[in-house]
Design a protein around this motif. Structure first.
Motif: not given
Length: 182
Positions: A16-33
């Motif tokens: 579960s993390a926040t990752i940034a794309t090369r275009e500057g979008f922040d994505l909140n990623v986590r395992p599905a539930a």
């Protein structure tokens, strides 16, 4: 591997993390539930017919609620589905990593909402999925693409995947990336 008395999700908090794309979008990623079932069905409803075909390697008109349930009702040991949400909590991408028990390689499949392609989301999700696979001890990841999905094949080759035709089906391309220790 999770212990029988411990929920599988508790073993994976680092994914579960926040990752940034090369275009500057922040994505909140986590395992599905399990509670993500409707969001996942809605997400696949936003994919173009071509993107659904590319993700599932078949002419699929829609993802049914029962199929979405299968994608969230997983054991988190042999299969992991990582979900990426934007800052409005909308599901924008998925990455599935799967491997039969006792194998050294995993399969990966990424889907990005059709209206958000070209913004680095697929690259970031694939990179995160490869990191996940590496952390689980897998030596390589494989991606199976329809041979006419040139965009995905080019992206994966740019990321170090090696492509070869599938011996059993010339309409498929198998891409493999060796996972070196970081």
């Amino acid at each position: 591997m999770p212990r029988p008395d411990q929920p599988a999700l508790a073993m994976l908090p680092e994914w579960s993390a926040t990752i940034a794309t090369r275009e500057g979008f922040d994505l909140n990623v986590r395992p599905a539930a399990p509670e993500d079932e409707q969001a996942l069905a809605d997400f696949f409803g936003l994919l173009s017919p071509q993107d659904l075909r590319f993700r599932f390697l078949t002419a699929m008109k829609q993802v049914t609620p029962g199929f979405a349930r299968e994608l969230v009702d997983i054991d988190h040991t042999q299969t992991e589905n990582l979900l990426a949400f934007d800052d409005r909590r909308q599901l924008v991408a998925t990455a599935m990593i799967a491997a039969p028990a006792g194998t050294n390689d995993a399969e990966v499949a990424v889907a990005v909402r059709s209206d958000l392609k070209g913004k680095g989301i697929g690259w970031s999700m694939l990179d995160h999925a490869c990191d996940y696979a590496r952390s689980r001890g897998f030596k390589a990841v494989h991606s199976v693409q329809l041979s006419d999905d040139r965009t995905a094949i080019a992206l994966e080759q740019e990321m170090g995947f090696k492509a070869k035709p599938c011996a059993d089906d010339m309409g498929l391309t198998i891409l493999t990336r060796e996972l070196a220790e970081r």
